[in-house]
Scaffold this active site. Structure first.
Site, short mmCIF file in Angstrom:
data_model
loop_
_atom_site.label_atom_id
_atom_site.label_comp_id
_atom_site.label_asym_id
_atom_site.label_seq_id
_atom_site.Cartn_x
_atom_site.Cartn_y
_atom_site.Cartn_z
N ASP A 609 0.99 -0.94 -0.04
CA ASP A 609 -0.40 0.08 0.29
C ASP A 609 0.93 0.90 -0.09
O ASP A 609 2.00 1.08 1.27
CB ASP A 609 -1.08 -0.17 1.35
N ASN A 617 -1.53 13.09 -5.37
CA ASN A 617 -2.75 12.93 -5.77
C ASN A 617 -3.90 14.09 -5.98
O ASN A 617 -4.45 15.29 -6.82
CB ASN A 617 -3.84 12.40 -5.55
N HIS A 622 -5.23 14.84 -10.64
CA HIS A 622 -4.75 13.32 -11.34
C HIS A 622 -3.85 13.01 -12.30
O HIS A 622 -3.96 11.57 -11.90
CB HIS A 622 -6.21 12.17 -11.41
N ASP A 626 -1.82 9.70 -12.13
CA ASP A 626 -2.06 8.15 -12.46
C ASP A 626 -0.24 7.84 -12.90
O ASP A 626 0.02 6.95 -13.58
CB ASP A 626 -2.60 8.62 -13.90
N ASP A 652 -4.39 2.86 -4.92
CA ASP A 652 -2.99 2.91 -5.06
C ASP A 652 -2.24 1.43 -4.00
O ASP A 652 -1.27 1.00 -3.89
CB ASP A 652 -2.39 3.53 -3.89
#
Length: 753
Positions: A609, A617, A622, A626, A652
């Site tokens: 994680d 983010n 975004h 990405d 994630d």
């Protein structure tokens, strides 16, 4: 070199009986000849042993010569022993005799045919020059070398002439008989009547010779007459027998003193050359016998040819006729009479023009004129004839011309073969062929118009047809592919890198109906790339169900297969990172559980994680998030084994299966991944962002534990790592059902299975 094909009477293996008989015969001949020489030492006696050895050696293989020569040597030695001749005195002469016989036989094998050595006058002349003249001369010269130191020149001259004449006359009298004689000749040819005729001729000839020797002048001139009479009247071998008997009679009469063969001349002939006239009369007699033999053979050949032609014409299955240059039928056979329905007597009153269909007569006469003018040697044509019942029939005519010695035409030989049914069948076949051609053209137009590749083969699996689509897909033109094996032109594999299908005849279309996209059929074109295809194979069979080839139909399904690959990829991969998605990862987890049960392997399952991802983010947007996920995915893949499986579960969160990996090694690998992520600097719009990761690991070694349970264990270990300061790796402990921290250099307790 010895000729490869031995004569019919050549002995194929060593026959000791023949060797003993040869030794005895040579012994008796040598004893007789030496007895004559001792009785009249000044006379040139006949030496017959050498004359006998030459034909015997000629008719045997080289490897059989040594025992034959030994047998002959023993025979001559035995004769000398009987007469009391010292060994060292006759040894040089014995060796000279053996050498002469072997040397002469070897030369004759080179110069004469094996089956019938004296088959013609030309071969007889070769025999005369080699056996009667050359070899006795060589033998006489060798003999001179033996006695050169003990004889005067005059005596040497006399001995040379004596040796030469004794060998030459004996060879001319006896050797031709040995060369032409064939085993079983007398039993086969001399019936009681013929034997009596030969005996009577022999008596008359010897009597005439005796009278000439006793009372007539020019003795040998008169002896020639009965010898020539025998040569003309008798077969070759019987004439040679009489020549031999005449020679022996003259030698014996002269030795006994009953007659003298000294010619009535002023100059006295030396004793060494006393039999020179005999040599001279035997030569024309032998030549006449050979000439008559050749004449009889030619006459027999002509007679046989005439009989063969007569029988071939009379009993031929096709019609034959002899036709005069004017067209009159001179002679016809039964087949022609049956074909046209006429009697032979009536046909010979007609001309070929009268029985020829009028429309075909002009072409026939034109060809006949070319034949008469010597422009062509023969001609063949199809023409129609008029039968007696008025029917018109088709026939195949072949005509050749026979001429006399002055090249004037004598008659035509016409061969007329009935092809009436064949012509009617041909007309029917022509109509069928035209219909078949139309069907074939229609089929070709249809095959050239469809979008599938169509390829056909013969019974040997060689290509016979390809339509344009097949040419485009395979990269071969129809002209290049025709006659080539289909497996060389059509290369189809199961999957792009899979094995080629080596036998298209036994291909099962149902085998690939449910195959995966990766295992579907692929056509490898010749410089045209790869094509995903759907293949159908149909065998071609005759009415008797015999295979005569196959038809391949290839449909290009590259676009649909590409779409299926994309859909399959989308269904099993995360579109953002390219990693496996949750569904694909669950399939890998099932595979790992199966390996635990079947191969008893143990694996490691980890959850990872990302720390602080949400902050980046939200701060950078975004698009930055990405891109960060893509870079982190690439980073983790660079530090994994090819056999490991990494997946993005969502957001994630990532999952990792380390196949066949001990816990110690798995913890070290996972720690390095987390360390790399913790040290990673993400640059976005000239700003540097740092991120971390927390990970949990569990050991997979019990096939009774479900995949969801292992996922829960790894998730619990990851949750513990995240709640205990982040940036760490925790291992799940099944017994305590808790997670323990892992740091570099820490000591772990022993693994519990």
């Amino acid at each position: 070199m010895e000729k490869s094909k031995p004569p019919s009477i050549t002995i194929s293996r060593t026959n000791w009986t023949s060797h003993v008989l040869l030794g005895i015969s040579v012994c008796l001949l040598a004893l007789a000849c030496m007895s004559v020489i001792q009785k009249s030492s000044s006379l040139a006696g006949l030496w017959l042993p050498t004359a006998l050895m030459i034909p015997v050696l000629f008719r045997h293989r080289y490897r059989d010569w040594l025992p034959l020569l030994c047998a002959s040597a023993l025979g001559i030695a035995a004769a000398h022993s009987v007469l009391g001749t010292p060994f060292l005195r006759y040894l040089p002469y014995l060796l000279n005799n053996l050498f002469e016989a072997a040397f002469c036989a070897a030369l004759l094998r080179r110069l004469l045919p094996e089956q019938d050595p004296l088959t013609g006058l030309g071969y007889w002349v070769r025999f005369l020059m080699v056996a009667v003249i050359f070899c006795p001369l060589v033998s006489s010269l060798i003999m001179m070398l033996f006695i050169l130191h003990i004889q005067s020149p005059v005596e040497l001259q006399s001995r040379f002439a004596t040796w030469f004449m004794s060998e030459a006359v004996a060879i001319l009298a006896l050797t031709p008989l040995g060369l032409v004689y064939q085993r079983g000749y007398f039993r086969k040819n001399l019936t009681s009547g013929r034997f009596f005729g030969l005996l009577l001729t022999l008596i008359i000839t010897l009597a005439a010779g005796f009278l000439a020797l006793k009372w007539l002048p020019y003795t040998f001139a008169f002896i020639t007459i009965p010898l020539l009479w025998c040569a003309i009247r008798l077969p070759r071998i019987e004439a040679f027998i009489i020549f031999l008997c005449m020679t022996l009679m003259i030698a014996l009469l002269h030795t006994s003193g009953i007659v003298s063969v000294q010619p009535h001349t002023v100059v006295q002939i030396p004793q060494g050359l006393i039999f020179l006239p005999l040599l001279l009369i035997l030569t024309p007699a032998n030549a006449m016998a050979m000439a008559m033999h050749a004449l009889r053979a030619e006459k027999s050949h002509i007679t046989q040819s005439e009989n063969r032609f007569r029988n071939a014409m009379e009993y031929s299955a096709i019609g034959m006729a002899l036709v005069s240059p004017q067209g009159r039928l001179l002679q016809v056979n039964k087949s022609l009479c049956n074909l046209l329905g006429y009697e032979a007597e009536y046909l010979t009153t007609l001309t070929f023009q009268e029985i020829t269909y009028q429309e075909d007569l002009g072409k026939d006469l034109a060809m006949l004129e070319q034949l008469l003018n010597d422009e062509i040697q023969t001609y063949t044509m199809e023409k129609r004839y008029l039968c007696r019942n008025g029917e018109v029939i088709w026939a195949l005519l072949a005509v050749s011309l026979v001429r006399d010695e002055e090249h004037n035409p004598l008659y035509f030989i016409s061969q007329i073969e009935d092809i009436n049914e064949l012509k009617h069948t041909e007309m029917t076949n022509k109509r069928l062929s035209e219909a078949l051609h139309e069907e074939k053209e229609l089929m070709h137009i249809t095959l050239n118009s469809i979008n599938e590749a169509v390829i056909s083969t013969d019974r040997n699996m060689n290509i016979t047809f390809m339509n344009p689509v097949a040419e485009k897909m395979t990269g071969w033109t129809e002209e290049q592919a025709q006659g080539q094996p289909v497996n060389r032109i059509v290369l189809i594999s199961k999957g792009q890198d899979g094995p080629l299908i080596d036998n298209l005849l036994h291909f099962d279309i149902n085998e690939n109906l449910h195959s995966s996209v990766e295992r579907s059929l692929v056509l490898h074109g010749h410089h045209t790339g790869l094509f995903d295809v759907q293949l159908a194979v149909s065998p071609l069979r005759t009415l008797k169900d015999e295979p005569i080839g196959i038809v391949l139909v290839l449909q290009d399904v590259s676009r649909s297969r590409e779409l299926m690959r994309r859909l399959s990829y989308s269904a099993s991969h995360d579109l953002l990172t390219g990693l496996s998605n949750r569904g694909s990862f669950e399939s890998s987890l099932k595979k790992a559980l199966n390996l635990i049960a079947t191969a008893r392997q143990s694996h490691c399952l980890a959850f990872i994680d990302l720390d602080h991802f949400k902050a980046i983010n939200d701060t950078a947007g975004h698009a930055a998030g990405d891109e960060l996920l893509r870079q982190i995915s690439t980073l983790m893949q660079e530090h994994m084994r090819n056999s490991d499986r990494l997946a993005r579960l969502g957001g994630d969160e990532f999952a990792l299966i380390l196949f066949d990996c001990p816990v110690e090694q798995g913890l070290n690998t996972l720690s390095k991944l987390v360390s790399e992520i913790n040290q990673f600097e993400f640059i976005w719009e000239d700003k540097i962002y740092r991120i971390g990761a927390s990970a949990g690991l569990t050991k997979m070694n019990d096939p009774t534990v479900s995949g969801s349970e292992y996922m829960a264990q790894a998730d619990k270990a990851c949750y513990t790592a995240k709640n205990n300061g982040r940036g760490r790796v925790f291992r799940y402990e099944p017994q305590q059902k808790t997670a323990t921290v892992h740091t570099e250099g820490s000591i772990f307790p022993p693994e519990k299975t």
